[in-house]
Structure formats: C-alpha cells, structure tokens
Write a protein that holds these residues in place. Structure first.
Motif, PDB file in Angstrom:
ATOM      1  N   GLU A  14     -27.864 -15.985 -41.419  1.00 24.43           N
ATOM      2  CA  GLU A  14     -28.112 -17.148 -40.788  1.00 24.43           C
ATOM      3  C   GLU A  14     -28.787 -18.238 -42.221  1.00 24.43           C
ATOM      4  O   GLU A  14     -28.666 -19.144 -41.801  1.00 24.43           O
ATOM      5  CB  GLU A  14     -30.365 -16.848 -40.979  1.00 24.43           C
ATOM      6  CG  GLU A  14     -30.586 -16.364 -39.309  1.00 24.43           C
ATOM      7  CD  GLU A  14     -31.571 -15.950 -39.010  1.00 24.43           C
ATOM      8  OE1 GLU A  14     -32.939 -16.968 -38.401  1.00 24.43           O
ATOM      9  OE2 GLU A  14     -32.752 -14.999 -39.713  1.00 24.43           O
ATOM     10  N   ALA A  40     -19.628 -19.068 -44.161  1.00 24.90           N
ATOM     11  CA  ALA A  40     -20.075 -19.548 -42.740  1.00 24.90           C
ATOM     12  C   ALA A  40     -19.038 -19.782 -41.938  1.00 24.90           C
ATOM     13  O   ALA A  40     -18.219 -20.311 -41.539  1.00 24.90           O
ATOM     14  CB  ALA A  40     -20.963 -21.109 -42.317  1.00 24.90           C
ATOM     15  N   PRO A 100     -24.525 -19.498 -40.542  1.00 22.97           N
ATOM     16  CA  PRO A 100     -23.904 -19.041 -39.724  1.00 22.97           C
ATOM     17  C   PRO A 100     -22.981 -19.557 -39.461  1.00 22.97           C
ATOM     18  O   PRO A 100     -22.338 -20.751 -39.646  1.00 22.97           O
ATOM     19  CB  PRO A 100     -24.640 -20.249 -39.153  1.00 22.97           C
ATOM     20  CG  PRO A 100     -25.147 -21.005 -39.521  1.00 22.97           C
ATOM     21  CD  PRO A 100     -24.819 -20.860 -40.984  1.00 22.97           C
ATOM     22  N   GLY A 139     -22.218 -19.767 -35.907  1.00 16.79           N
ATOM     23  CA  GLY A 139     -22.305 -19.808 -34.155  1.00 16.79           C
ATOM     24  C   GLY A 139     -21.039 -20.687 -33.567  1.00 16.79           C
ATOM     25  O   GLY A 139     -20.789 -20.679 -32.767  1.00 16.79           O
ATOM     26  N   THR A 155     -24.780 -11.952 -30.078  1.00 18.43           N
ATOM     27  CA  THR A 155     -23.974 -12.422 -31.306  1.00 18.43           C
ATOM     28  C   THR A 155     -25.416 -12.455 -32.437  1.00 18.43           C
ATOM     29  O   THR A 155     -26.358 -13.012 -32.946  1.00 18.43           O
ATOM     30  CB  THR A 155     -23.562 -13.599 -31.680  1.00 18.43           C
ATOM     31  OG1 THR A 155     -23.743 -15.047 -31.984  1.00 18.43           O
ATOM     32  CG2 THR A 155     -22.403 -14.267 -30.228  1.00 18.43           C
ATOM     33  N   ASN A 160     -20.521  -6.923 -37.385  1.00 18.72           N
ATOM     34  CA  ASN A 160     -19.457  -7.591 -38.774  1.00 18.72           C
ATOM     35  C   ASN A 160     -18.895  -6.104 -39.465  1.00 18.72           C
ATOM     36  O   ASN A 160     -18.930  -5.109 -39.751  1.00 18.72           O
ATOM     37  CB  ASN A 160     -20.734  -8.415 -40.032  1.00 18.72           C
ATOM     38  CG  ASN A 160     -21.535  -7.158 -40.527  1.00 18.72           C
ATOM     39  OD1 ASN A 160     -21.206  -6.647 -40.922  1.00 18.72           O
ATOM     40  ND2 ASN A 160     -22.596  -8.481 -41.069  1.00 18.72           N
ATOM     41  N   ASN A 202     -25.700 -13.537 -36.781  1.00 11.80           N
ATOM     42  CA  ASN A 202     -25.146 -14.580 -37.463  1.00 11.80           C
ATOM     43  C   ASN A 202     -25.627 -14.199 -38.851  1.00 11.80           C
ATOM     44  O   ASN A 202     -26.546 -13.824 -38.990  1.00 11.80           O
ATOM     45  CB  ASN A 202     -25.163 -15.975 -37.334  1.00 11.80           C
ATOM     46  CG  ASN A 202     -24.524 -16.261 -36.516  1.00 11.80           C
ATOM     47  OD1 ASN A 202     -22.889 -16.370 -36.593  1.00 11.80           O
ATOM     48  ND2 ASN A 202     -24.522 -16.272 -34.785  1.00 11.80           N
ATOM     49  N   GLN A 214     -17.914 -19.148 -33.110  1.00  7.36           N
ATOM     50  CA  GLN A 214     -18.978 -18.098 -32.149  1.00  7.36           C
ATOM     51  C   GLN A 214     -17.929 -18.984 -30.969  1.00  7.36           C
ATOM     52  O   GLN A 214     -17.288 -18.212 -29.591  1.00  7.36           O
ATOM     53  CB  GLN A 214     -19.543 -17.359 -32.306  1.00  7.36           C
ATOM     54  CG  GLN A 214     -19.560 -16.612 -33.452  1.00  7.36           C
ATOM     55  CD  GLN A 214     -21.002 -15.787 -33.253  1.00  7.36           C
ATOM     56  OE1 GLN A 214     -21.939 -16.744 -33.065  1.00  7.36           O
ATOM     57  NE2 GLN A 214     -21.504 -15.117 -33.861  1.00  7.36           N
TER      58      GLN A 214
END
Length: 330
Positions: free
Chosen positions: A186, A156, A189, A191, A182, A100, A184, A194
């Motif tokens: 938590e 996020a 996230p 996702g 991936t 990241n 993230n 993504q």
C-alpha cells in the motif's frame, strides 16, 4: 437476470445467491515453510474449530459468502475450508495463484513458463485442487513487498517473477471467466502496472479487483486504475498500524461520491488461524496498534462509521452485496 455459477468449496452456486460478501478474508494462513516446522505441527482439528467459530460469528452478522484469496503457497487448505463452510452455512470461495516474489513463488514455479503456470491455475479452477475435487473460484496474484507484516518498503514495481504470475493469471481468467484479486504494497502500489498487464492479456476489466488500495490515498492512482475499468479493494480495514481507518473511509467516501460506488470493495484481510510459530513483527509491531484487526470489525465498527459519514444503507448494500455479485458475473 443471468446468474453465472460461482465455484465454492461445496460446489457451484449462482452468483445471485452469494448475498453479503466479504471479498478478502483468510481462514488459515501460513508463510511458506511453516508447514515444514516439526516443532509447530498443525492441529487441524483446532484450526477447523477456530475458523468455524469465526465464520459463524460473521454469519450471525449477515455475511453469506467469504472469499479467501490465499494463494497456493500460503497455507491454503481446501478441505478445511469445505468443513468450515458446511458447519457455518457460509459460502466460501478459495483461490489459485501465487504470492509475491519477496515471500512466495517457490523455485519450482519460478522454473515454469507463463503458459505452464496458466495451465496449473486453470486446472485448479476447472478440475480441482490436487485430489480434493474442490475447485478454486478466483485467481490471486501479488506485487511488491509485505510492508504490513514485515515493515519493509519497496518500490512501486512488479518483479520479473511477479509479472509472469500476473500474465498467467490473466490467461487463466480469460479462459475460465473467473475474477482476479491482487495484493499490493500500500505504500508503493503497483496497481496501474497490474491493470496494464491484465489488459494486455485480454482480461475483462470488470473481473479485476486491484487490492490493498485503502492506505494509498492518492487520487491520481485511484483514477488510473478506475480508468482502466478495474475495481479498487479497500480490503485492509483494521490494519491501523499501516493506516488509520479514518483515512481509508475518507478515500472510500470520496470515490463513492464521485460516482465510483459500483467499483469499490471492502474487507479486512484478517487471518482467523495462523500456521506455525507467531510472526515477531506482527505480534510486536502490528497487533498492538491494530487492536480491531479481525473480520467482524468491518460490520461491527466500519459500516457504522460509513453511515455516520453519510453513506446510505442502499450504498452499503451495493458495496457488500451487489458489487461482489457483478464481479462474479451475476
């Protein structure tokens, strides 16, 4: 059944021969910059010895393959991984890709175009990493902060540099067919975003694990990722400073009972050997509250708890053996 070769550090292996697979474990890891600390020079022989011992312990528990998704700037060492694999008899798959933007993505890579990043990833997947000839077998990209190790909270979202890395990862996966894993935060996230980026880049959704999902505990989030055709990584068992394992197990069992067993993956995200000086936050805040955060924990403690929760041995085999085989194309 067709079995597609998987790049391991010792060469191609048919996906059907991967066996019981842990999809998110780290051999050696170091935060960017650790390699430049002249007061903490890496004892490579010691690192190899420790990692080999840890992996042999996993082999004794039935593990036959480990995926180490350390991206380029986090202390990745292909030759160390090859030595450990040869000594332990465990297949090891390593990654290309970038971390990241809070912690990783060095300035050099921030200046590269998306296509240039994809070209670098593809080179490592098809020709080898540097002059080693050892090929990566997965692409790793990351979004959000590193709350599990820094104690910081972030929104996020995917940053600009992270989005470029994700698009490059998507293009590399489309060209080579390799999976994407991936990272993230938590607690926040990204996702769903993504997944959207990968679909825009034409990635086959069955080749993607949206990682660090276990502590999220949000059914709507899980359903959005699954609706995109991608899988969920419950890959931080043992990090109880962030989330108790009981919560991760409850979410995992709920999804399995809802018909999503074939798109669930489990692991610990543990590190066998750290480069550089110890992390103050890890040592003071994480480890005292996460006494079982190590790779054996999954098989020694988590799997028995899954059985107690009603998960059958066949279902456990699906998650630990069949799903990784399908991820890699077997």
């Amino acid at each position: 059944m067709t079995s597609i070769p998987v790049n391991t550090v010792l060469g191609p292996v048919p996906a059907g021969q991967l066996g019981l697979t842990l999809v998110h474990e780290h051999l050696m890891l170091g935060w960017p910059g650790s390699e430049t600390d002249s007061t903490a020079i890496l004892d490579r022989r010691d690192a190899t010895r420790v990692c080999t011992e840890r992996v042999q312990e996993l082999h004794d528990l039935g593990v036959r393959t480990i995926v180490d998704p350390s991206p380029m700037e986090l202390g990745r060492d292909p030759e160390l991984a090859a030595e450990v694999s040869s000594a332990s008899g465990v297949h090891i798959v390593i990654a290309t890709g970038l971390y990241n933007q809070e912690v990783g993505i060095p300035y050099y890579y921030r200046e590269r175009s998306i296509d240039e990043l994809a070209e670098i990833f593809v080179m490592e997947l098809t020709e080898g990493i540097g002059s080693t000839g050892i090929r990566a077998g997965v692409v790793k990209v990351a979004a959000g902060g590193t709350v599990a190790v820094k104690g910081e909270f972030s929104e996020a979202r995917i940053g600009d540099q992270e989005e470029r890395a994700h698009r490059a990862a998507g293009r590399a996966s489309v060209e080579t067919g390799v999976p994407i894993l991936t990272h993230n935060n938590e607690l926040a996230p990204a996702g769903v975003t993504q997944a959207k980026i990968f679909l825009e880049e034409g990635v086959s959704p069955e080749r993607v694990i949206i990682g660090h999902a276990g502590a999220v505990g949000d059914l709507d989030y899980y359903q959005e990722v699954l609706a995109a055709g991608m899988s969920l990584g419950f890959d931080r068992f043992g990090v109880e400073s962030l989330c108790p394992d009981s919560k991760r197990i409850a979410s995992l069992v709920g999804l399995a009972n809802s018909g999503h067993l074939d798109r669930l993956f489990i692991s610990t995200d543990a590190v066998m050997y750290w480069r550089g000086r110890p992390s103050p936050f890890l040592e003071k805040k994480v480890r005292p509250r996460s006494p079982h955060w190590e790779s054996r924990h999954l098989l020694v403690r988590v799997v028995p708890q899954l059985r107690q929760a009603g998960v059958s041995d066949d279902d456990i085999r699906t998650v630990l053996t069949d799903n990784p085989r399908r991820l890699f194309g077997g």
